[in-house]
Design an enzyme around this catalytic site. Sequence first.
Site, PDB file in Angstrom:
ATOM      1  N   VAL A   1       2.013  82.768  95.685  1.00  0.00           N
ATOM      2  CA  VAL A   1       3.019  82.592  96.734  1.00  0.00           C
ATOM      3  C   VAL A   1       4.360  83.107  96.229  1.00  0.00           C
ATOM      4  CG1 VAL A   1       4.213  80.940  98.208  1.00  0.00           C
ATOM      5  CG2 VAL A   1       1.788  80.594  97.643  1.00  0.00           C
TER       6      VAL A   1
ATOM      7  N   ARG B   1      15.379  82.227 102.612  1.00  0.00           N
ATOM      8  CA  ARG B   1      15.987  81.422 103.676  1.00  0.00           C
ATOM      9  C   ARG B   1      15.966  82.143 105.030  1.00  0.00           C
ATOM     10  NH1 ARG B   1      18.951  80.261  99.053  1.00  0.00           N
ATOM     11  NH2 ARG B   1      18.815  78.062  98.460  1.00  0.00           N
ATOM     12  N   ARG B   2      14.882  82.863 105.274  1.00  0.00           N
ATOM     13  CA  ARG B   2      14.721  83.515 106.566  1.00  0.00           C
ATOM     14  C   ARG B   2      13.402  83.116 107.226  1.00  0.00           C
ATOM     15  NH1 ARG B   2      16.385  89.773 105.778  1.00  0.00           N
ATOM     16  NH2 ARG B   2      15.920  89.762 108.009  1.00  0.00           N
TER      17      ARG B   2
ATOM     18  N   VAL C   1      10.372  83.029 105.838  1.00  0.00           N
ATOM     19  CA  VAL C   1       9.173  83.720 105.359  1.00  0.00           C
ATOM     20  C   VAL C   1       8.168  82.730 104.782  1.00  0.00           C
ATOM     21  CG1 VAL C   1       8.288  85.418 103.714  1.00  0.00           C
ATOM     22  CG2 VAL C   1      10.408  85.873 104.944  1.00  0.00           C
ATOM     23  N   LEU C   2       8.625  81.858 103.868  1.00  0.00           N
ATOM     24  CA  LEU C   2       7.711  80.900 103.252  1.00  0.00           C
ATOM     25  C   LEU C   2       7.134  79.946 104.283  1.00  0.00           C
ATOM     26  CD1 LEU C   2       6.385  79.682 100.767  1.00  0.00           C
ATOM     27  CD2 LEU C   2       8.430  78.259 100.450  1.00  0.00           C
ATOM     28  N   THR C   3       7.965  79.428 105.166  1.00  0.00           N
ATOM     29  CA  THR C   3       7.479  78.491 106.177  1.00  0.00           C
ATOM     30  C   THR C   3       6.413  79.132 107.056  1.00  0.00           C
ATOM     31  OG1 THR C   3       9.577  77.298 106.203  1.00  0.00           O
ATOM     32  CG2 THR C   3       8.160  77.057 108.140  1.00  0.00           C
TER      33      THR C   3
ATOM     34  N   SER D   1       5.594  76.203  91.135  1.00  0.00           N
ATOM     35  CA  SER D   1       6.578  76.749  90.201  1.00  0.00           C
ATOM     36  C   SER D   1       7.834  75.888  90.184  1.00  0.00           C
ATOM     37  CB  SER D   1       6.925  78.192  90.582  1.00  0.00           C
ATOM     38  OG  SER D   1       7.407  78.254  91.922  1.00  0.00           O
ATOM     39  N   GLU D   2       8.155  75.298  91.322  1.00  0.00           N
ATOM     40  CA  GLU D   2       9.290  74.381  91.444  1.00  0.00           C
ATOM     41  C   GLU D   2       8.842  73.173  92.260  1.00  0.00           C
ATOM     42  OE1 GLU D   2      13.274  76.254  92.142  1.00  0.00           O
ATOM     43  OE2 GLU D   2      12.039  78.003  92.623  1.00  0.00           O
TER      44      GLU D   2
ATOM     45  N   TYR E   1       7.281  72.212  97.797  1.00  0.00           N
ATOM     46  CA  TYR E   1       6.109  72.063  98.659  1.00  0.00           C
ATOM     47  C   TYR E   1       5.961  70.703  99.331  1.00  0.00           C
ATOM     48  CZ  TYR E   1       4.758  76.591  96.922  1.00  0.00           C
ATOM     49  OH  TYR E   1       4.743  77.927  96.635  1.00  0.00           O
TER      50      TYR E   1
ATOM     51  N   PHE F   1      -4.320  78.340  88.587  1.00  0.00           N
ATOM     52  CA  PHE F   1      -4.949  79.367  89.424  1.00  0.00           C
ATOM     53  C   PHE F   1      -3.883  80.095  90.247  1.00  0.00           C
ATOM     54  CE2 PHE F   1      -5.447  75.174  91.458  1.00  0.00           C
ATOM     55  CZ  PHE F   1      -4.800  75.368  92.655  1.00  0.00           C
TER      56      PHE F   1
END
Length: 412
Positions: free
Chosen positions: A85, A93-94, A96-98, A121-122, A126, A412
């Site tokens: 990911v 903040r546009r 994309v992730l959501t 990673s952070e 999530y 993974f």
Amino acid sequence: MATECVAGPRVLRRDEWDTWYDNLVRAFGGRVSPEERELDRSLTEFDRSLGVWDEGVCVGTAGAFSFRMTVPGGAPVPTAGITMVSVAPTHRRRGVLTSMMRRQLEDVRSWGEPLAALTASEPAIYGRFGYGAATFQLDAEIDTARVALSVPDGTDGVRVRWAAPADVLEACEAVYARLVPGRPGMLARRPGWERVALIDPESEREGASALQCVVTERDGEVTGFARYRTKLGWGESGHDGTVRLEDLAALDPASEAALWRFLFGIDLMTTLTVSDRPVDDAWQYLVSDIRRCRPRLRDALYVRLVDVGAALAARTYQVPVDVVFEVADDFCPWNAGRWRLSGDAKGASCERTSDAADLALSVRELGAAYLGGVPLTALAAAGRVRELRAGALAEASVAFGSAVAPWLPHGF
């Protein structure tokens, strides 16, 4: 700045993989060896991988491996292993992730997989998508010059021999496979995944040796293995080397103790570094001085219930439980509402109900508690679970527990 995703995520095409993967590597600020790149490509499940593109430029990546994960009771439950990911720095903040997380969870539901899991990673990222920290890993830095081991009876009868890692790979995988049903969080490895343990680029050894391996044997059968590296060091007082444990597994206490004794006794080494081990790992109860082992914990696997009813029915429970959950899930609304869980050590059912709720929580808390490593009582003490019927919290918390700590054996 725009608050919406530039384009909806779509399934990755094979001819796009290099561009897609390069974007992933760039987002993580690093580089990968040719061996790692080739392995990652071979493991990519293209029909389960997503990309977001902005005028022909890849700006978002996400994948999902098709795993089977052990849950309390020993069942191997289909689980989407969320991976790879990333969002390009130019498109943060546009949305994309959501957009990728939403599409991915809808896909996982359509595949009939009740669980999704990932390593973060952070940690802050999530939780808003319903993932809860469900397993923790034990790391340690053991002063082997001062810490002794007390091994169980039978350890002296176990043979330990050195072997080239590739030569004993099949035997080591057989040991691992026998252990998978016994611990929640462990993953049944699909063909190709055994190669991950052998990736050994010199650029990532940090001055340590190439990967080494020892196996334990009893009556000619391999009963355990340890993969490790050594790094020679010298100080004013003499040798000061480090053994770095990469992987260890054994079928019985004597074999496991024999492996630890070997690692503690390697010549010219005074420190053994241990990482990614289960929090109830046996070595902690063999050592003479736990303080000089410097144990520490960190979060590992994050679990997300994609189908609350199917996920809760897939595991068993330590004691009989009959409880109604009021589940909040804004991101996957098909999970929201009341669910009656009835189960015991033999099996369970979980169905929608209109009965009064006993406990109120979000799907994130269910994910954290699902594998039995995080007590519902602890989540309630943090204000994240509300008891609506007296006694329901203790009943459910005990039932959700696990006799062994859940553990993710590899990333993974």
